[in-house]
Structure formats: structure tokens, C-alpha cells
Design an enzyme around this catalytic site. Structure first.
Site, short mmCIF file in Angstrom:
data_model
loop_
_atom_site.label_atom_id
_atom_site.label_comp_id
_atom_site.label_asym_id
_atom_site.label_seq_id
_atom_site.Cartn_x
_atom_site.Cartn_y
_atom_site.Cartn_z
N CYS A 142 1.13 -0.83 -0.10
CA CYS A 142 -0.12 0.06 0.46
C CYS A 142 0.95 1.49 0.11
O CYS A 142 1.74 1.91 -1.23
CB CYS A 142 -0.97 -0.11 1.45
SG CYS A 142 -2.37 1.09 0.72
N LYS A 163 -11.46 8.32 -0.94
CA LYS A 163 -11.01 7.43 -1.07
C LYS A 163 -11.18 6.49 -1.89
O LYS A 163 -12.47 5.85 -1.65
CB LYS A 163 -10.78 6.89 0.87
CG LYS A 163 -9.99 5.50 1.35
CD LYS A 163 -10.53 5.30 3.10
CE LYS A 163 -9.45 4.52 3.48
NZ LYS A 163 -8.93 4.59 5.30
N SER A 192 -7.37 -0.21 0.64
CA SER A 192 -7.99 1.68 1.55
C SER A 192 -6.74 1.77 1.44
O SER A 192 -5.58 2.31 1.83
CB SER A 192 -8.10 0.41 2.91
OG SER A 192 -8.38 1.45 3.81
N HIS A 235 -4.21 -3.98 0.20
CA HIS A 235 -4.23 -5.09 1.50
C HIS A 235 -4.12 -6.83 1.35
O HIS A 235 -5.35 -7.12 2.43
CB HIS A 235 -4.58 -4.27 3.00
CG HIS A 235 -3.77 -2.94 3.46
ND1 HIS A 235 -3.31 -2.53 4.19
CD2 HIS A 235 -4.37 -2.08 2.67
CE1 HIS A 235 -2.72 -1.42 3.63
NE2 HIS A 235 -4.00 -0.95 3.61
N GLU A 237 -3.66 -8.57 3.82
CA GLU A 237 -3.35 -9.07 4.90
C GLU A 237 -4.69 -8.68 6.18
O GLU A 237 -4.10 -9.40 6.83
CB GLU A 237 -2.10 -8.89 5.60
CG GLU A 237 -2.36 -7.17 5.78
CD GLU A 237 -2.06 -6.18 5.03
OE1 GLU A 237 -2.35 -4.36 5.18
OE2 GLU A 237 -1.68 -6.52 3.70
N ARG A 249 -14.27 4.03 12.56
CA ARG A 249 -13.11 4.92 13.36
C ARG A 249 -13.08 6.27 12.92
O ARG A 249 -13.52 8.19 13.44
CB ARG A 249 -11.69 4.42 13.10
CG ARG A 249 -10.30 5.78 13.50
CD ARG A 249 -9.30 5.33 12.45
NE ARG A 249 -9.26 5.25 10.66
CZ ARG A 249 -8.60 4.90 10.19
NH1 ARG A 249 -7.63 4.03 10.64
NH2 ARG A 249 -8.78 4.94 9.04
#
EC number: 2.3.1.46
Length: 312
Positions: A142, A163, A192, A235, A237, A249
């Protein structure tokens, strides 16, 4: 692959609970093979969560790995106890003379900051150059993938107003590339990020190949022909709830983030996430370890050749 990690590392209990094979230092010392030496430069705020995610993915092939967790500076992270950092992390200065079979450089929540304004950018560029001499194959995730493209090739990302958040469909461009061995022709992966580099810019660099991409979010896996560098813009992972946690968040911080695409049933954040990326994420790391690290690294790491400098 049994991963050799320090006793008492919190990730150990999580991984054992998932029936993932870890090995303590004493048992590993009695195996008469050379383990792979892999470093993880962890730039994420929640170090422990990222450790679990990456160690899980490093555990799926039959070779032993020694893992060094590396920090980029001495500033205490907001979401990780200082005692954890002191117990389990190496300062870069303490490993600078070591050579590694593989290195993973994580993402970082720095999307809206110019590279030169990042407080540790000078150290970051030092590590990028160090990896050319001390690491057989480096996997950039990323933000780190974009940062490395900027440093090595002078390619600047664009920042999107909205985003990229969600789980996006990708296609395999090069089915013969060993990184993608066992991949379905189309597969899903999480993204992301605000940063974006057009696929044509990757293709403009001699020696780089875009081996997997998405019609929606662009290049996903970019690999150097010599197997020494892999750039992953998403991502693989991520845990099932990571995108959800990021979304909640941002809302709690007063932002208006987009609902992650292809993630909640009916785009309803009250539902459980739809998980459709984990098998390909695991396969990507397994293939990297096998074909880009194990199959190419010298038995004697002191014989590791310096990588030729990328062409800017």
C-alpha cells in the site's frame, strides 16, 4: 511454514488458536536447516494487529522462517504499548549490517502527507536504499509501494477526493508469473487508500510488470523482472473486520467516508462483512516466499548480490 518468533509475543497465542504452526527459539535451533531470514518494517500504528495479520500469512509453507520486527524510529506508537516495542522490536540501526532473504514494508496512514513532509522520510529512503544491498526480495504494501515507486522511479501518486475503500475484483494479467501461481483468472482483494498511480506509469518503467490489476482501482500487483521488488497497492493481509473498523473510526472522527464497496451485504454497515479475499492473499504471500525468496536467495547470505539501481 513454521515461523520462529520470540516467546511471549502476543501474536503467538492468537496464531496457535487458529492452528497455525509457530516454533519457539529452542526447538528451531535443533532443526538442521537454514531458516529464511525475513524482516518486517512495521509502519502501522497498531503494531500487534499488523503482526498477527502478516505472521498468519507467512506461516503456510514448509520452511522455517526467522522473523525480525523492525521499527523506523523511537517515537512511541499511539496504539501499541512501549513495553511491547522494547521487548520485540529492533531499531533499524541494530540490523543495518544484517542481510535478509525477504523484507516486508507495511503500509502507513500517511496518504494525505507529502513524502518529504513525513517525519521519518529521510530514514525511509535510507532503508529503501539499504534493501537494495541487504535484501534478496522486498514486498512493499500500500503506502510503502507508492513511496518506493516515488523514491526509485520518481513516479508521483495522485490523491483522490474519495478514498478507495472496499473489496474489488481483479484480473490476472500474467498467468505465467510465479507470484500468481494457483490464482483464479479473477479474484478479490481489499483496498484502503487515497493515493493512486495510473497503470500506464508502472508500465512505463523498464523491468516492471503489472501482473494483476482492477478495472476500478488500477494496478494491484507489480513485480520486477528480477524478483527483487514486489509492489502491492492493496491490503491482502487485512482481517475480516479491518475495513469495517476503519470505516467506523472515520465516522467517529467526524468524517464522511464512503461505505466500503463489495463488503457489507446490501451496503449495510450493520451486517457482517463478506470475506472473499483471504485465500488469494495467503497464496500471494506463499508464492512470494517460495518463488521470489526461497528459490532465488543464496544459501550464504553474505553472497547476496547488490541489486542494480532502478532506472529513474
Amino acid at each position: 511454514m513454521p515461523i520462529r518468533i520470540p516467546e511471549q509475543l502476543p501474536a503467538q497465542n492468537v496464531l496457535l488458536g487458529e492452528n497455525i504452526f509457530t516454533m519457539d527459539m529452542d526447538r528451531a535451533a535443533n532443526q538442521d536447516i537454514r531458516p529464511l531470514e525475513v524482516g518486517i518494517l512495521n509502519l502501522m500504528p497498531n503494531k500487534i494487529e499488523t503482526e498477527v495479520q502478516l505472521l498468519r500469512l507467512l506461516s503456510n509453507t514448509p520452511l522455517q522462517i526467522n522473523v525480525d520486527l523492525i521499527r523506523i524510529d523511537n517515537q512511541a506508537p499511539k496504539n501499541t504499548p512501549q513495553s511491547h516495542m522494547d521487548a520485540f522490536y529492533h531499531d533499524f540501526s541494530s540490523v543495518v549490517n544484517k542481510k535478509y532473504d525477504g523484507l516486508i514494508v507495511t503500509g502507513a496512514p500517511l496518504a494525505l502527507i507529502d513524502y518529504e513532509e513525513v517525519k521519518y522520510w529521510e530514514t525511509m529512503t535510507t532503508i529503501l536504499e539499504w534493501a537494495q544491498r541487504h535484501v534478496n526480495s522486498t514486498l512493499y504494501l500500500c503506502w510503502a509501494a507508492h513511496a518506493a515507486m516515488y523514491h526509485f522511479y520518481g513516479i508521483t501518486r495522485e490523491l483522490r477526493d474519495e478514498k478507495f475503500s472496499g473489496v474489488f475484483k481483479h484480473k490476472v494479467n500474467d498467468p505465467n508469473n510465479e507470484l500468481l501461481r494457483g490464482f483464479d483468472p479473477s479474484f478479490y482483494a481489499p483496498h484502503s487508500r487515497y493515493g493512486h498511480i495510473d497503470t500506464s506509469l508502472y508500465n512505463s518503467v523498464d523491468g516492471l510488470n503489472v501482473v494483476a490489476e482492477s478495472d476500478e482501482v488500477g494496478a494491484y500487483i507489480v513485480a520486477s523482472e528480477d524478483k527483487r521488488m514486489v509492489f502491492v497497492t492493496g491490503h491482502p493481509e487485512y482481517d475480516p473486520d479491518t475495513l469495517k473498523d476503519e470505516y467506523l473510526r472515520d465516522i467517529a472522527a467526524g468524517q464522511t467516508p464512503p461505505i466500503p464497496k463489495n463488503y457489507f451485504e446490501g451496503d449495510d454497515p450493520a451486517t457482517s462483512p463478506i470475506v472473499q479475499w483471504r485465500s488469494h492473499g495467503s497464496l500471494l504471500f506463499t508464492n512470494w516466499l517460495n518463488y521470489y525468496v526461497y528459490q532465488t536467495t543464496p544459501y550464504d547470505l553474505s553472497q547476496l548480490a547488490e541489486k542494480s539501481q532502478p532506472k529513474r
